[in-house]
Write an enzyme that holds these catalytic residues in place. Structure first.
Site, PDB file in Angstrom:
ATOM      1  N   ASP A   9      47.981  41.548  46.072  1.00  0.00           N
ATOM      2  CA  ASP A   9      47.639  42.557  45.252  1.00  0.00           C
ATOM      3  C   ASP A   9      48.822  42.554  44.287  1.00  0.00           C
ATOM      4  O   ASP A   9      50.055  42.291  44.550  1.00  0.00           O
ATOM      5  CB  ASP A   9      47.635  43.835  46.054  1.00  0.00           C
ATOM      6  CG  ASP A   9      47.619  45.265  45.104  1.00  0.00           C
ATOM      7  OD1 ASP A   9      46.902  45.137  43.874  1.00  0.00           O
ATOM      8  OD2 ASP A   9      48.559  46.058  45.332  1.00  0.00           O
ATOM      9  N   ASP A  11      50.102  45.689  41.636  1.00  0.00           N
ATOM     10  CA  ASP A  11      50.829  46.897  41.546  1.00  0.00           C
ATOM     11  C   ASP A  11      51.073  47.705  42.789  1.00  0.00           C
ATOM     12  O   ASP A  11      50.064  47.849  43.597  1.00  0.00           O
ATOM     13  CB  ASP A  11      49.849  47.897  40.456  1.00  0.00           C
ATOM     14  CG  ASP A  11      49.666  47.638  39.206  1.00  0.00           C
ATOM     15  OD1 ASP A  11      50.633  46.932  38.590  1.00  0.00           O
ATOM     16  OD2 ASP A  11      48.636  47.627  38.622  1.00  0.00           O
ATOM     17  N   GLY A  51      41.958  51.199  38.021  1.00  0.00           N
ATOM     18  CA  GLY A  51      41.552  50.881  36.777  1.00  0.00           C
ATOM     19  C   GLY A  51      42.118  52.214  35.566  1.00  0.00           C
ATOM     20  O   GLY A  51      41.689  53.110  35.904  1.00  0.00           O
ATOM     21  N   HIS A  77      43.709  52.848  25.858  1.00  0.00           N
ATOM     22  CA  HIS A  77      44.033  52.057  26.986  1.00  0.00           C
ATOM     23  C   HIS A  77      44.748  50.740  26.567  1.00  0.00           C
ATOM     24  O   HIS A  77      45.698  50.317  27.201  1.00  0.00           O
ATOM     25  CB  HIS A  77      42.920  51.727  27.985  1.00  0.00           C
ATOM     26  CG  HIS A  77      43.509  51.041  29.335  1.00  0.00           C
ATOM     27  ND1 HIS A  77      42.962  49.904  29.539  1.00  0.00           N
ATOM     28  CD2 HIS A  77      43.956  51.358  30.334  1.00  0.00           C
ATOM     29  CE1 HIS A  77      43.420  49.233  30.516  1.00  0.00           C
ATOM     30  NE2 HIS A  77      44.110  50.282  31.143  1.00  0.00           N
ATOM     31  N   ASN A 123      48.556  42.297  32.068  1.00  0.00           N
ATOM     32  CA  ASN A 123      49.520  43.273  32.729  1.00  0.00           C
ATOM     33  C   ASN A 123      50.124  42.165  33.943  1.00  0.00           C
ATOM     34  O   ASN A 123      51.202  42.320  34.265  1.00  0.00           O
ATOM     35  CB  ASN A 123      49.004  44.283  33.486  1.00  0.00           C
ATOM     36  CG  ASN A 123      48.701  45.557  32.645  1.00  0.00           C
ATOM     37  OD1 ASN A 123      49.003  45.630  31.437  1.00  0.00           O
ATOM     38  ND2 ASN A 123      47.994  46.547  33.008  1.00  0.00           N
ATOM     39  N   ASP A 178      49.261  47.372  49.445  1.00  0.00           N
ATOM     40  CA  ASP A 178      49.960  48.528  49.603  1.00  0.00           C
ATOM     41  C   ASP A 178      49.352  50.056  49.500  1.00  0.00           C
ATOM     42  O   ASP A 178      49.801  50.904  49.949  1.00  0.00           O
ATOM     43  CB  ASP A 178      51.068  48.738  48.223  1.00  0.00           C
ATOM     44  CG  ASP A 178      50.346  49.042  47.014  1.00  0.00           C
ATOM     45  OD1 ASP A 178      49.324  48.504  46.636  1.00  0.00           O
ATOM     46  OD2 ASP A 178      50.705  50.332  46.341  1.00  0.00           O
TER      47      ASP A 178
HETATM   48 MG   LIG Z   1      48.227  48.274  44.712  1.00  0.00          MG
END
Ligand SMILES: [Mg+2]
Length: 231
Positions: A9, A11, A51, A77, A123, A178
């Site tokens: 993952d 973020d 999102g 966005h 990103n 996370d």
């Molecule tokens: Mg995450």
């Protein structure tokens, strides 16, 4: 089962980026002359919606009782993504402890590396450029990003896409996450999941995880990871 790939993952897992996302949202709202300010407490609540566009829509509906103009949401966005990229390029986020060592060891051992994220591709690129000095495609063999799937996490779509991109059986992969949404997405794709909660996800229910650890430095080598999984 022999471990062949690790799916990360982004973020909160590769780096604690959620605060940078929050900062980018608030700066962008200000630029657009909007009175919206997302506090840490509010953002913790809003993070249940994955999102960025979806998150803004939820905010308008649930907190302001306003309908969301999707064209305007998309415009805000897009600017937020640019602001976020600038913040990351300026060093706003660092890799979480253990991540760089695990990536290095896995690459050396021939373990394949992939990403399954609900954030969008730009990103991911800005983050890897800032943290590795390389585009995401030079660090990870397969990148499944939020803008490439119909349903974001907790749906299994991004993990399904990463696994099929690798051409492996889900049981040959492990996912690192996370959050609760990420864990659900990962396990619903049939991929075992190791969770290390971050600042925004501490205290969530991670009962389906193969293991929950305090810090990714506990699995900074492939050997430690496979020992943890009992492979
Ligand atoms: Mg995450």
């Amino acid at each position: 089962m022999v471990l062949k790939a690790i799916i990360f993952d982004v973020d909160g897992t590769l780096a604690e980026t959620e605060e940078t996302h929050r900062e980018a949202f608030n700066a962008t709202f200000k630029e657009f002359g909007l009175p919206w300010v997302w506090s840490q407490a509010l953002y913790a609540e809003l993070l249940k919606t994955t999102g960025g566009k979806e998150r803004m829509t939820t905010y308008l509906r649930d907190h302001l009782n306003q309908p969301a103009d999707q064209e305007k949401i998309a415009e805000i966005h897009m600017r937020k993504t640019a602001v976020y990229g600038e913040l990351i390029a300026n060093g706003a986020a660092a890799l979480r402890p253990g991540i760089a060592d695990l990536l290095r060891d896995a690459a050396r051992k021939g373990i394949r590396l992939a990403v399954a994220t609900t954030t969008n591709r730009p990103n991911v690129d800005r983050l890897t450029e800032a943290c590795f000095g390389k585009a995401a495609g030079d660090v990870f063999e397969v990148i499944a990003a939020g803008d490439e799937v119909n349903k974001k996490k907790p749906a299994s779509d991004v993990f399904d896409l990463a696994v099929s991109g690798l051409g492996l059986d889900p049981s040959e992969c492990v996912g690192l996450e996370d959050s609760r949404n990420g864990l659900q997405s990962c396990t619903d794709a049939g991929v075992r999941c190791v969770v290390s909660p971050g600042v925004y996800t501490l205290g969530s229910d991670f009962s389906e995880a193969a293991a929950v650890i305090d810090c990714f430095s506990e699995i900074d080598t492939v050997k430690k990871l496979t020992n943890l999984l009992g492979d």
